[in-house]
Design an enzyme around this catalytic site. Structure first.
Site, mmCIF file in Angstrom:
data_model
loop_
_atom_site.group_PDB
_atom_site.id
_atom_site.type_symbol
_atom_site.label_atom_id
_atom_site.label_comp_id
_atom_site.label_asym_id
_atom_site.label_seq_id
_atom_site.Cartn_x
_atom_site.Cartn_y
_atom_site.Cartn_z
ATOM 1 N N TRP A 90 -15.353 21.890 11.329
ATOM 2 C CA TRP A 90 -14.854 20.929 10.346
ATOM 3 C C TRP A 90 -15.774 20.914 9.131
ATOM 4 C CZ3 TRP A 90 -10.192 19.148 11.530
ATOM 5 C CH2 TRP A 90 -9.822 19.084 12.878
ATOM 6 N N LYS A 144 -10.492 22.529 8.172
ATOM 7 C CA LYS A 144 -10.976 23.204 9.380
ATOM 8 C C LYS A 144 -11.123 24.685 9.076
ATOM 9 C CE LYS A 144 -10.521 22.980 14.308
ATOM 10 N NZ LYS A 144 -9.668 22.797 15.461
ATOM 11 N N GLU A 155 -4.996 -2.873 4.208
ATOM 12 C CA GLU A 155 -4.678 -3.504 5.496
ATOM 13 C C GLU A 155 -5.839 -4.348 6.027
ATOM 14 O OE1 GLU A 155 -4.034 -0.440 4.634
ATOM 15 O OE2 GLU A 155 -2.167 0.318 5.509
ATOM 16 N N THR A 179 0.867 -1.163 0.000
ATOM 17 C CA THR A 179 0.000 0.000 0.000
ATOM 18 C C THR A 179 0.910 1.220 0.000
ATOM 19 O OG1 THR A 179 -1.706 1.170 1.214
ATOM 20 C CG2 THR A 179 -0.203 -0.135 2.535
HETATM 21 P P1 AMP Z 1 -6.394 1.421 -0.125
HETATM 22 O O1 AMP Z 1 -5.700 0.763 0.996
HETATM 23 O O2 AMP Z 1 -5.474 1.974 -1.159
HETATM 24 O O3 AMP Z 1 -7.421 0.525 -0.711
HETATM 25 O O4 AMP Z 1 -7.140 2.695 0.448
HETATM 26 C C1 AMP Z 1 -7.966 2.615 1.572
HETATM 27 C C2 AMP Z 1 -8.607 3.934 1.809
HETATM 28 O O5 AMP Z 1 -9.501 4.256 0.744
HETATM 29 C C3 AMP Z 1 -9.475 3.977 3.031
HETATM 30 O O6 AMP Z 1 -8.738 4.149 4.203
HETATM 31 C C4 AMP Z 1 -10.372 5.168 2.729
HETATM 32 O O7 AMP Z 1 -9.718 6.397 2.978
HETATM 33 C C5 AMP Z 1 -10.567 5.034 1.248
HETATM 34 N N1 AMP Z 1 -11.859 4.377 0.976
HETATM 35 C C6 AMP Z 1 -12.084 3.095 0.666
HETATM 36 N N2 AMP Z 1 -13.394 2.885 0.454
HETATM 37 C C7 AMP Z 1 -14.023 4.067 0.650
HETATM 38 C C8 AMP Z 1 -15.380 4.512 0.599
HETATM 39 N N3 AMP Z 1 -16.383 3.703 0.265
HETATM 40 N N4 AMP Z 1 -15.616 5.805 0.891
HETATM 41 C C9 AMP Z 1 -14.626 6.656 1.229
HETATM 42 N N5 AMP Z 1 -13.344 6.304 1.278
HETATM 43 C C10 AMP Z 1 -13.031 5.023 0.995
#
Ligand code: AMP
Length: 546
Positions: free
Chosen positions: A444, A439, A331, A186
């Site tokens: 927020w 902010k 993760e 990641t």
């Molecule tokens: P990744 O590990 O690259 O798949 O990214 C994970 C991150 O994507 C999460 O911690 C969120 O910030 C974002 N994320 C995943 N699904 C959503 C969702 N449905 N709405 C908003 N953010 C999301």
């Protein structure tokens, strides 16, 4: 006193063995790099993944050694999923959209021994192979006749010749279910990429959870199109959940444009598809412009970034496709929550249901979550209080690969980096990544809320809200907008569009039109890049933007 039940290890090989035996004829259809549509089934995938096991044994590849892939979604990639993990090695899915230097860094960090790649990625492999110091074998995912001559890649062989030399008889080894099965890096917010090392147990449990009715509801009657890449968090675990249930799988290969995806859905009678909002936006634009309807598609899971309400409504109201909004992260294997309604929501009006559906949803069994304030104190589940989202569970990372001993967890909880609310029914809603929170004057502002409104405007293809410094309010939101092809909207009209839908102080101060939106390797908007692009931007009426 122990229970008196058999103890079968939860191994990935058991999934393909089951699919082979009970759903051998269920189809695996792939659009290939070669351009054609290829048809296979679980029986063939199982046999060929056993050949992969034999081929890796022949090379004396050690237990736990890494086999990397640079590949689209397709049957050969699926065979490697089962053959590599099933035989006790670890499949490491590299993201081809990363910069070659990052690919080199990751491959060396993972100590990949073998690299299997689709021919589309030949130029990448040519650019990186001399720096990938641990890789001993290169395999082109093609048949012998297409193997590039004079590629410059040492010992390059074709996948078909490699496995073709092997028997399809192979006894899957039995070992401890907590052994590593797959590895995915990641980007991480700071520093180098981080390796998330899944286990057989976490993968199989995640597949059970993904298949549940209130989750992705996967069954033998489904034809599933994972547009989410197999190189990023195992295509949300769908290949495993499909094998567990005998669902048909349809793979898009490299063709991710709206037209190709639409054609594949219709051709293969896909009823369930999974993708990120940016890809689904392309699909929707195509069906809208060409005035098409879906004849088979019934539901789609959308996640990876927030799904705008306008997208949920378009799928639901215009095309009769149910949207399951889902949230997770690398993760977390990745599923944490899915937004499926409870009984009490069924009587709600369409508009009220939409208010629920825009949330990221409720936790699956196997994952627990909580929100905490700056001091780590748990916040109430009232749908209003928002704080840092923490999770724990059977398929949540405890440490990063080769970073063992670093204190990733806080009292057993993993800090997601997301800011969220949770309502009394347990529905979680992300308001922001913690680093994207704005902010303004002590209040927020959720950048996702600001983006969702812009996305509801018919001329807007993509919108990203960022905060910029303001001499009086500290920070104010602005919205960067990419217009739909052939559509137009002025700055003033878009700001006026906010007026009925947002509190005045939450309306962005300005609109900046961009020709393209910076997207990361997994199709998410890269706000860091956007901030960089707009570093000289000044808010109207201020002379300082920093
Ligand atoms: P990744 O590990 O690259 O798949 O990214 C994970 C991150 O994507 C999460 O911690 C969120 O910030 C974002 N994320 C995943 N699904 C959503 C969702 N449905 N709405 C908003 N953010 C999301």
């Amino acid at each position: 006193m122990l229970g008196l039940m058999q103890s079968q290890q939860l191994l990935i090989s058991t999934l393909i063995t089951f699919a082979d035996r009970h759903h051998g004829e269920a189809e695996i259809v792939s659009r290939r790099v070669e351009g054609d549509i290829h048809r296979s089934n679980y029986q063939q995938v199982a046999a060929r993944s056993r050949q992969v096991g034999n081929a890796l044994d022949r090379w004396n590849l050690g237990f736990g050694d890494r086999v990397a892939t640079l590949a689209w979604n397709g049957y050969r990639h699926l065979e490697l999923y089962f053959g590599v993990s099933g035989s006790g090695r670890v499949i490491h899915t590299l993201n081809p959209r990363l910069h070659p230097d990052q690919i080199v860094w990751i491959a060396n960090h993972a100590e990949d021994q073998v690299l299997c790649f689709d021919l589309s990625f030949l130029p990448i492999v040519q650019a990186v192979h001399s720096r990938c110091t641990s890789v001993r074998h290169y395999i082109a995912l093609c048949d012998e006749s297409r193997l590039p001559v004079d590629s410059g890649i040492p010992g390059l062989i074709s996948y078909e010749a490699w496995i073709g030399a092997e028997s399809s008889h192979y006894e899957w080894p039995d070992f401890e279910e907590n052994c590593a099965s797959s590895l995915c890096y990641t980007s991480g917010t700071t520093g180098n990429p981080k390796g998330v090392l899944y286990s057989h147990r976490s993968t199989v449990l995640h597949a059970f959870a993904a298949a549940l009715p209130d989750s992705l509801n996967v069954s033998a009657r489904d034809a599933i199109l994972p547009v989410v890449p197999m190189f990023h968090v195992n295509a949300w675990g769908l290949p495993y959940a499909a094998a567990m249930t005998g669902a048909k799988l349809v793979f898009p290969g490299p063709a991710m444009d709206g037209k190709s995806i639409y054609e594949l859905i219709e051709l293969e009678k896909v009823n369930f598809a999974a993708g990120v909002p940016t890809v689904w936006q392309m699909l929707l634009s195509h069906v809208q412009v060409s005035r098409l309807q879906f004849s088979s598609l019934k539901r789609t899971v959308i996640g990876g970034s927030a799904c705008p309400p306008a997208m949920i409504s378009a799928f639901n109201d215009v095309y009769g496709v149910e949207v399951l909004h889902a949230w997770g992260m690398t993760e977390m294997s990745p599923l944490g929550t899915v937004c499926t309604l409870k009984n009490k929501h069924l009587a709600l009006s369409a508009q009220e249901k939409l208010q629920v559906r825009v949330k990221q949803g409720r936790a699956l069994y196997g994952v627990d979550m909580k929100i905490v304030d700056g001091e780590g104190l748990e916040l109430p589940w009232d749908g209003k209080a928002f704080g840092d989202l923490l999770v724990k569970g059977s398929w949540v990372a405890s440490e990063y690969f080769k970073d063992e001993g670093s204190e990733l967890l806080v009292d057993g909880w993993f800090r997601t980096g997301d800011v969220a609310t949770i309502d009394a029914e347990g529905f979680m809603q992300i308001t922001d990544r913690s680093k994207d929170v704005i902010k303004s004057g002590g209040e927020w502002i959720s950048s996702i809320d600001v983006e969702n409104i812009a996305m509801a405007h018919p001329a807007v293809a993509m919108a990203a809200c960022i905060g910029v410094a303001h001499p009086k309010w500290g920070e104010r939101p602005i919205i960067a907008v990419m217009k739909k092809q052939g559509a137009d909207v002025s700055r003033e009209a878009l700001l006026a569009f906010y007026e009925d839908q947002s509190a005045k102080w939450q309306i962005p101060d300005d609109v900046v039109f961009v020709d393209t939106m910076p997207l990361g390797g997994t199709g998410k908007m890269q706000k860091s890049k956007l901030r960089e692009l707009l570093k000289d931007y000044r808010l109207p009426g201020t002379d300082s933007g920093d």
